[in-house]
Design a protein around this motif. Structure first.
Motif, mmCIF file in Angstrom:
data_model
loop_
_atom_site.group_PDB
_atom_site.id
_atom_site.type_symbol
_atom_site.label_atom_id
_atom_site.label_comp_id
_atom_site.label_asym_id
_atom_site.label_seq_id
_atom_site.Cartn_x
_atom_site.Cartn_y
_atom_site.Cartn_z
ATOM 1 N N ALA A 1 1.288 -1.423 0.099
ATOM 2 C CA ALA A 1 -0.321 -0.152 -0.395
ATOM 3 C C ALA A 1 0.488 1.463 0.068
ATOM 4 O O ALA A 1 0.815 2.054 -1.083
ATOM 5 N N ALA A 2 1.966 1.083 0.640
ATOM 6 C CA ALA A 2 3.013 2.594 0.787
ATOM 7 C C ALA A 2 3.604 2.737 -0.056
ATOM 8 O O ALA A 2 3.953 3.666 -1.133
ATOM 9 N N VAL A 3 3.366 1.652 -0.903
ATOM 10 C CA VAL A 3 4.422 1.576 -1.930
ATOM 11 C C VAL A 3 4.081 1.760 -3.539
ATOM 12 O O VAL A 3 4.791 3.135 -3.955
ATOM 13 N N PHE A 4 2.818 0.919 -3.876
ATOM 14 C CA PHE A 4 1.634 1.976 -4.736
ATOM 15 C C PHE A 4 1.562 3.746 -4.048
ATOM 16 O O PHE A 4 1.496 4.606 -5.227
ATOM 17 N N SER A 5 0.927 3.888 -3.023
ATOM 18 C CA SER A 5 0.616 5.212 -3.053
ATOM 19 C C SER A 5 2.132 6.522 -3.008
ATOM 20 O O SER A 5 2.261 7.804 -3.686
ATOM 21 N N SER A 6 4.050 5.372 -2.770
ATOM 22 C CA SER A 6 4.131 6.718 -3.241
ATOM 23 C C SER A 6 4.262 6.834 -4.683
ATOM 24 O O SER A 6 4.633 7.769 -5.159
ATOM 25 N N ILE A 7 4.889 5.618 -5.049
ATOM 26 C CA ILE A 7 4.754 5.760 -6.850
ATOM 27 C C ILE A 7 3.911 6.878 -7.465
ATOM 28 O O ILE A 7 3.690 7.382 -8.419
ATOM 29 N N SER A 8 2.486 6.023 -6.842
ATOM 30 C CA SER A 8 1.093 7.766 -7.770
ATOM 31 C C SER A 8 1.226 8.490 -6.999
ATOM 32 O O SER A 8 1.703 9.939 -8.477
ATOM 33 N N GLY A 9 2.131 8.935 -6.249
ATOM 34 C CA GLY A 9 2.224 9.901 -6.026
ATOM 35 C C GLY A 9 3.316 10.917 -6.179
ATOM 36 O O GLY A 9 3.868 11.753 -7.442
ATOM 37 N N LEU A 10 5.468 9.942 -7.112
ATOM 38 C CA LEU A 10 5.939 9.542 -7.866
ATOM 39 C C LEU A 10 5.785 10.827 -8.828
ATOM 40 O O LEU A 10 5.407 11.694 -10.008
ATOM 41 N N PHE A 11 4.244 9.900 -10.023
ATOM 42 C CA PHE A 11 3.879 9.829 -10.780
ATOM 43 C C PHE A 11 3.237 11.477 -11.279
ATOM 44 O O PHE A 11 3.353 11.716 -12.446
ATOM 45 N N LEU A 12 2.694 11.716 -9.988
ATOM 46 C CA LEU A 12 1.442 12.120 -10.054
ATOM 47 C C LEU A 12 2.991 14.496 -10.568
ATOM 48 O O LEU A 12 2.028 14.614 -11.364
ATOM 49 N N ILE A 13 4.339 13.919 -9.175
ATOM 50 C CA ILE A 13 4.677 15.306 -9.062
ATOM 51 C C ILE A 13 5.150 14.518 -11.154
ATOM 52 O O ILE A 13 5.482 16.327 -11.479
ATOM 53 N N ILE A 14 5.637 14.666 -11.514
ATOM 54 C CA ILE A 14 6.025 14.145 -13.150
ATOM 55 C C ILE A 14 4.968 14.865 -13.806
ATOM 56 O O ILE A 14 5.435 14.985 -14.368
ATOM 57 N N THR A 15 4.020 14.082 -13.994
ATOM 58 C CA THR A 15 2.267 14.260 -14.732
ATOM 59 C C THR A 15 2.847 16.149 -14.847
ATOM 60 O O THR A 15 2.430 16.938 -15.791
ATOM 61 N N VAL A 16 2.453 16.775 -13.556
ATOM 62 C CA VAL A 16 2.526 18.233 -12.954
ATOM 63 C C VAL A 16 3.491 19.009 -14.018
ATOM 64 O O VAL A 16 3.409 19.902 -14.193
ATOM 65 N N SER A 17 4.809 18.251 -13.441
ATOM 66 C CA SER A 17 5.922 18.542 -14.085
ATOM 67 C C SER A 17 6.002 18.978 -15.679
ATOM 68 O O SER A 17 5.935 19.607 -16.680
ATOM 69 N N VAL A 18 5.525 18.341 -16.370
ATOM 70 C CA VAL A 18 5.403 17.547 -17.941
ATOM 71 C C VAL A 18 4.583 18.859 -17.947
ATOM 72 O O VAL A 18 4.422 19.747 -19.518
ATOM 73 N N SER A 19 3.183 18.766 -17.261
ATOM 74 C CA SER A 19 2.125 20.172 -17.970
ATOM 75 C C SER A 19 3.154 21.350 -17.846
ATOM 76 O O SER A 19 2.561 22.530 -17.997
ATOM 77 N N GLY A 20 3.296 21.845 -16.480
ATOM 78 C CA GLY A 20 4.235 22.860 -16.442
ATOM 79 C C GLY A 20 5.184 22.939 -17.516
ATOM 80 O O GLY A 20 5.599 23.983 -18.063
ATOM 81 N N ILE A 21 5.917 22.268 -18.166
ATOM 82 C CA ILE A 21 6.718 22.696 -19.419
ATOM 83 C C ILE A 21 6.243 22.139 -20.533
ATOM 84 O O ILE A 21 6.605 23.710 -21.452
ATOM 85 N N PHE A 22 5.214 22.301 -20.327
ATOM 86 C CA PHE A 22 4.368 22.404 -21.585
ATOM 87 C C PHE A 22 3.436 23.836 -22.083
ATOM 88 O O PHE A 22 2.977 24.517 -22.575
ATOM 89 N N ILE A 23 3.113 23.952 -20.380
ATOM 90 C CA ILE A 23 2.882 25.463 -20.566
ATOM 91 C C ILE A 23 4.044 26.645 -20.802
ATOM 92 O O ILE A 23 3.649 27.745 -21.283
#
Length: 397
Positions: A134-156
């Motif tokens: 549960a902690a592993v899945f949460s960490s991976i989800s949180g990490l790629f959520l940050i990466i997705t936000v970063s990708v959105s920032g680059i596109f903006i």
């Protein structure tokens, strides 16, 4: 007069002159029997006067007493005192010695290893406290959520650059938004489920993934149309713009949303307690409710992914200016492979294992789409700025 009970004690003695041995018997009074007394007082025994051989008192029964956790079962002999001890069956206990029957534990309880006492069953679900995954899945989800936000920032930040413009900015942002929402859905699968979270799990995951795949389908269609529109006098030019891709996303997503509304109205997912799959455990899980709606959600999602993959594969050899079809082909290949493998594993598992399979499928498909479609663009934007210049764009065109 009472009649006395005697017992003979044979003593082996050795005679010195003849060097021979002989036996001598002695009689002791060990009790009395008075027929004139009451029935319960007729027989009187003095145990302290009895000397047993080897100091052990013989047992009158041919079988020992059955201990707690077992029950007596008569042997097929003419002796009524003969029996065998049988361990209580699963889910039953006996807490007294010599019991003839075992009692079933109440609902929600299970016997211990000795089967002489009932205890509450273990409640099982995917939780942060007891499950490392549960902690592993949460960490991976949180990490790629940050990466997705970063990708959105680059596109903006590079909103007017040729790479961002050439790959349909509006649809790219819709796709990124749907990926973020899908990553948030992972947290609905962790923790003790209730009726609200069970409904949100399936509906939100199905709708957000449908929006993502519909966006990819719209991008694929626009790549094909854009190539055809470059020919002189082509009638495909009227389809260029934001109306067509937005309409594709809206129509395809609306059908899945309608399925979700009907699903919630007819037979919504709900919490259930599985007490039979695993002995000694109560599995708290979600019941899908309407099986037809559940399989329609998966089937429709698979249909959109398959159409996107086929179209992207057909236009993958277009000029480099429209090479997004190559990335879409790989992303849909990963997406379809993950879910083709995950669905049989999901249907054959139970409890928190089933939940972990679903979370893994969500994360794997999210990472596949994000890596195949957006990472190459971000690499070219940041590490190869010459590839994102207007001059390079015109030369390739």
């Amino acid at each position: 007069m009472p009649e006395y009970l005697f017992i003979e004690n044979w003593v082996k003695e050795k005679c010195k002159p003849s060097n021979r041995s002989h036996h001598t018997s002695y009689q002791y009074i060990v009790g009395s029997f008075s027929p004139s007394q009451e029935e319960e007082k007729q027989l009187t025994v003095f145990p302290q006067r009895i000397t047993w051989r080897h100091g052990k008192i013989p047992v009158s029964l041919c079988s020992e007493t059955c201990y707690p956790g077992t029950r007596r079962s008569p042997k097929e002999t003419y002796h009524t005192c003969c029996h065998v001890c049988i361990i209580c069956p699963e889910g039953h206990v006996s807490n007294v010695s010599g019991s003839e029957n075992c009692q079933k534990c109440p609902d929600g309880q299970w016997p211990n290893d000795d089967r002489d006492e009932c205890f509450p069953k273990i409640i099982e679900f995917l939780s942060y406290d007891e499950d490392t995954m549960a902690a592993v899945f949460s960490s991976i989800s949180g990490l790629f959520l940050i990466i997705t936000v970063s990708v959105s920032g680059i596109f903006i930040s590079f909103l007017d650059s040729p790479i961002v413009k050439a790959n349909n900015r509006s649809i790219s942002f819709i796709l990124l938004l749907s990926l973020k929402l899908s990553l948030f859905c992972v947290f609905l699968f962790i923790g003790r489920p209730d009726d609200i979270t069970c409904m949100l799990r399936q509906i939100s995951t199905g709708v957000t993934f449908t929006v993502a795949v519909s966006s990819i389908l719209a991008k694929t269609i626009m790549v094909s149309i854009a190539f055809k529109a470059t020919r002189p006098g082509s009638s495909w030019r009227k389809w260029m713009g934001v109306k067509l891709p937005n309409s594709v996303v809206l129509i395809c997503s609306s059908l899945q949303l309608l399925n979700g509304v009907i699903w919630l109205g007819v037979s919504p997912p709900s919490q259930e307690q599985d007490m039979d799959s695993y002995p000694g455990k109560i599995i708290i899980q979600c019941n899908e409710g309407s099986v037809v709606a559940f399989y329609f959600m998966l089937g429709y999602l698979g249909f959109l992914a398959a159409v996107s993959f086929v179209l992207a594969f057909m236009v993958r050899t277009l000029p480099d200016i429209y090479n997004e079809a190559k990335y879409i082909t790989f992303s849909m290949l990963v997406f379809c492979s993950v879910w083709i493998c995950a669905i049989p594993a999901y249907l054959s598992s139970k409890g928190k294992n089933m939940v972990m399979v679903e979370i893994f499928a969500i994360l794997a498909s999210e990472i596949g789409i994000l890596s195949c479609i957006f990472f190459p663009k971000c690499y070219n934007i940041i590490r190869r700025p010459e590839m994102n210049s207007r001059r390079q764009f015109l030369e390739k065109q």
